[in-house]
Write a protein that holds these residues in place. Structure first.
Motif, PDB file in Angstrom:
ATOM      1  N   VAL A 174       0.845  -1.205   0.000  1.00 54.87           N
ATOM      2  CA  VAL A 174       0.000   0.000   0.000  1.00 54.87           C
ATOM      3  C   VAL A 174       0.876   1.250   0.000  1.00 54.87           C
ATOM      4  O   VAL A 174       0.559   2.250  -0.664  1.00 54.87           O
ATOM      5  CB  VAL A 174      -0.946  -0.014   1.224  1.00 54.87           C
ATOM      6  N   LEU A 175       1.997   1.216   0.718  1.00 54.58           N
ATOM      7  CA  LEU A 175       2.922   2.343   0.726  1.00 54.58           C
ATOM      8  C   LEU A 175       3.493   2.606  -0.661  1.00 54.58           C
ATOM      9  O   LEU A 175       3.584   3.756  -1.096  1.00 54.58           O
ATOM     10  CB  LEU A 175       4.063   2.077   1.704  1.00 54.58           C
ATOM     11  N   VAL A 176       3.882   1.535  -1.359  1.00 53.12           N
ATOM     12  CA  VAL A 176       4.431   1.694  -2.712  1.00 53.12           C
ATOM     13  C   VAL A 176       3.390   2.310  -3.633  1.00 53.12           C
ATOM     14  O   VAL A 176       3.684   3.242  -4.398  1.00 53.12           O
ATOM     15  CB  VAL A 176       4.907   0.326  -3.257  1.00 53.12           C
ATOM     16  N   ILE A 177       2.152   1.809  -3.563  1.00 52.88           N
ATOM     17  CA  ILE A 177       1.068   2.365  -4.375  1.00 52.88           C
ATOM     18  C   ILE A 177       0.844   3.838  -4.025  1.00 52.88           C
ATOM     19  O   ILE A 177       0.682   4.690  -4.911  1.00 52.88           O
ATOM     20  CB  ILE A 177      -0.231   1.564  -4.166  1.00 52.88           C
ATOM     21  N   SER A 178       0.840   4.141  -2.725  1.00 53.02           N
ATOM     22  CA  SER A 178       0.575   5.510  -2.271  1.00 53.02           C
ATOM     23  C   SER A 178       1.640   6.482  -2.759  1.00 53.02           C
ATOM     24  O   SER A 178       1.326   7.598  -3.193  1.00 53.02           O
ATOM     25  CB  SER A 178       0.501   5.545  -0.739  1.00 53.02           C
ATOM     26  N   ILE A 179       2.901   6.055  -2.674  1.00 48.66           N
ATOM     27  CA  ILE A 179       3.993   6.930  -3.124  1.00 48.66           C
ATOM     28  C   ILE A 179       3.899   7.179  -4.621  1.00 48.66           C
ATOM     29  O   ILE A 179       4.050   8.313  -5.095  1.00 48.66           O
ATOM     30  CB  ILE A 179       5.356   6.306  -2.751  1.00 48.66           C
ATOM     31  N   GLY A 180       3.618   6.115  -5.380  1.00 52.50           N
ATOM     32  CA  GLY A 180       3.469   6.277  -6.823  1.00 52.50           C
ATOM     33  C   GLY A 180       2.287   7.166  -7.178  1.00 52.50           C
ATOM     34  O   GLY A 180       2.380   8.033  -8.053  1.00 52.50           O
ATOM     35  N   PHE A 181       1.162   6.969  -6.484  1.00 51.76           N
ATOM     36  CA  PHE A 181      -0.034   7.776  -6.742  1.00 51.76           C
ATOM     37  C   PHE A 181       0.208   9.229  -6.361  1.00 51.76           C
ATOM     38  O   PHE A 181      -0.202  10.154  -7.079  1.00 51.76           O
ATOM     39  CB  PHE A 181      -1.208   7.209  -5.946  1.00 51.76           C
ATOM     40  N   GLY A 182       0.891   9.438  -5.219  1.00 50.70           N
ATOM     41  CA  GLY A 182       1.195  10.806  -4.801  1.00 50.70           C
ATOM     42  C   GLY A 182       2.117  11.507  -5.773  1.00 50.70           C
ATOM     43  O   GLY A 182       1.938  12.703  -6.065  1.00 50.70           O
ATOM     44  N   ALA A 183       3.117  10.776  -6.305  1.00 56.52           N
ATOM     45  CA  ALA A 183       4.015  11.368  -7.307  1.00 56.52           C
ATOM     46  C   ALA A 183       3.241  11.739  -8.562  1.00 56.52           C
ATOM     47  O   ALA A 183       3.462  12.803  -9.159  1.00 56.52           O
ATOM     48  CB  ALA A 183       5.134  10.379  -7.639  1.00 56.52           C
ATOM     49  N   ALA A 184       2.306  10.867  -8.977  1.00 57.43           N
ATOM     50  CA  ALA A 184       1.487  11.166 -10.155  1.00 57.43           C
ATOM     51  C   ALA A 184       0.614  12.396  -9.917  1.00 57.43           C
ATOM     52  O   ALA A 184       0.414  13.219 -10.826  1.00 57.43           O
ATOM     53  CB  ALA A 184       0.618   9.953 -10.500  1.00 57.43           C
ATOM     54  N   LEU A 185       0.106  12.545  -8.684  1.00 57.07           N
ATOM     55  CA  LEU A 185      -0.732  13.698  -8.353  1.00 57.07           C
ATOM     56  C   LEU A 185       0.045  15.004  -8.506  1.00 57.07           C
ATOM     57  O   LEU A 185      -0.493  16.012  -9.006  1.00 57.07           O
ATOM     58  CB  LEU A 185      -1.246  13.545  -6.920  1.00 57.07           C
TER      59      LEU A 185
END
Length: 448
Positions: A174-185
């Motif tokens: 979930v952390l990996v997904i969150s970091i990737g999603f936050g970078a995309a944001l």
């Protein structure tokens, strides 16, 4: 003028009286209710053990509710933390400091625990013998915990399914997904980013209200969990390994009071006042023996204490995967316990090798279903020199060790969030002083 002054005085008195009426009575406070649940659970465990065992369902239901909320809360807080940081460079700055801090403190906790284990001689008087049949059976049972290799650990970081990571409760994924999603944001244009961020913020607020609803069941969860622990194990199981428990609790207290205390003092905080501020969460952690149970409340209280959203949103969830100081203490003490109990000599070179192995495997506690004990079982399996037959013995007191371990884990991550927030200049000291004054009823001195 006199009439106006009198009117203002009456208005202030009325406001004060209203505030006093709104203050909840002592029996309505969550911390008091949790303590009552713990005491009632202990009493039932001794008076009616069979009935107490049936109360396990209450604790299980509460933990399921908490686990249900953890993954989405972590996702939302990490993404919003990255968005609040403003750019990826700032995210990297916070993340790098956090990882360096985690590794240093975890290494210190492991080293202290290894020294304590050697000096205390935990397990030395048991004189157990391992049979070939038991070793084979234990390996078949616990070997499924997975290899403790770095390659396996690295592979578990990356999910192959977006929804699956949330469904499985894999915090690292979930952390990996969150970091990737936050970078995309951060890469979106301003208008789109503002719109998405606003929606996520509203979702986060709603989830925190959901947490408030779930926390109404915390006293029942505490009652059920404690009743089951006492009713199923009884005092005989606790007494048989009481020395290990005593040494472990003292070592964990040493880590919290001395190690965390020195760190907090360096940043202008008093450890005892800090622990008092989180006393409700500590009672909850002790009752449920689950670090996840306090995570939602830590998010809220750390922000009220002056930590920035980006710091708590990045450091706290990452710390729950990478900064498990209590787990480090548990693994070091139990490793030496097994070696001493079965007469397995470990020289300095072997102990340093085990310490290096535990630095890796302890980081995977959040990725393995079953928590600290299963990760420890994987470490024992991977070592190739420790007796697997001793694992069921330690499992008998797992409930009692988990209660102290999860408190150390959670408080260690709360300290980490405060330290990183303050060291990166994203800490509001005025907010911290105002919050302490609100909670304790007196303004803090020079040391908060």
């Amino acid at each position: 003028m006199a009439l106006q002054g009198e009117s203002a005085t009456r208005h202030e008195a009325h406001a004060a009286a209203t505030a006093e009426r709104k203050k909840p009575p002592i029996y309505a406070r969550l911390g008091v209710q949790i303590v009552v649940g713990i005491v009632a659970g202990v009493a039932l465990g001794f008076i009616a053990p069979k009935l107490a065992i049936d109360m396990k369902v209450l604790g299980d239901i509460f933990l399921r509710l908490i686990k249900m909320i953890v993954a989405p809360l972590v996702f939302l807080n990490v993404v919003l933390g990255i968005a609040a940081a403003g750019d990826l460079k700032n995210v990297g700055r916070i993340g790098l400091r956090a990882l360096i801090y985690f590794e240093i403190v975890s290494t210190v906790a492991l080293a202290i625990s290894m020294v304590v284990a050697n000096l205390s001689g935990v397990g030395a008087g048991m004189h157990l013998t391992q049979s070939a049949e038991a070793a084979a059976a234990a390996h078949a049972q616990y070997g499924k915990a997975g290899p403790a290799s770095f390659e396996h650990f690295l592979l578990t970081l990356f999910p192959d399914n977006f929804v699956g990571a949330f469904a499985n409760g894999s915090l690292l994924q979930v952390l990996v997904i969150s970091i990737g999603f936050g970078a995309a944001l951060l890469m979106l244009n301003k208008d789109t980013r503002t719109s998405v961020e606003g929606g996520l913020t509203r979702m986060s607020e709603c989830f925190f209200k959901f947490v408030d609803v779930i926390m109404k069941f915390a006293p029942l969860g505490a009652f059920g969990s404690i009743a089951f622990a006492i009713g199923s194990s009884g005092m005989n199981a606790v007494i048989s390994l009481g020395y290990l428990l005593l040494v472990m609790y003292l070592t964990l207290a040493l880590i919290v009071v001395v190690v965390f205390g020195v760190i907090l003092r360096f940043y202008g905080f008093n450890i005892f006042r800090f622990l008092r501020y989180f006393k409700d969460e500590i009672f909850l952690l002790f009752a449920t023996a689950s670090s996840e149970s306090a995570l939602p409340r830590l998010f809220e209280k750390l922000e009220r204490l002056g930590c920035s959203r980006q710091s708590t949103g990045l450091v706290l969830p990452t710390g729950y995967a990478f900064n498990l100081d209590g787990t480090s203490v548990y693994m070091a003490l139990c490793t030496l316990f097994l070696a001493n109990a079965y007469g397995v000599p470990l020289d300095l070179h072997q102990q340093l090798g085990l310490l290096a192995l535990m630095l890796i495997t302890s980081k995977g506690a959040a990725t393995v279903s079953g928590g600290t004990f299963i990760v420890f079982a994987a470490t024992v399996t991977a070592s190739g020199i420790l007796p697997l037959e001793g694992l069921p013995i330690l499992f008998g007191i797992n409930r009692f060790t988990s209660q102290a371990v999860c408190i150390c884990n959670a408080m260690g991550n709360a300290v980490a969030a405060l330290v990183i927030s303050r060291s990166t200049g994203e800490f509001d000291e005025n907010a911290a002083r105002a919050e302490y004054q609100r909670v304790f009823g007196a303004a803090p001195g020079k040391v908060i």
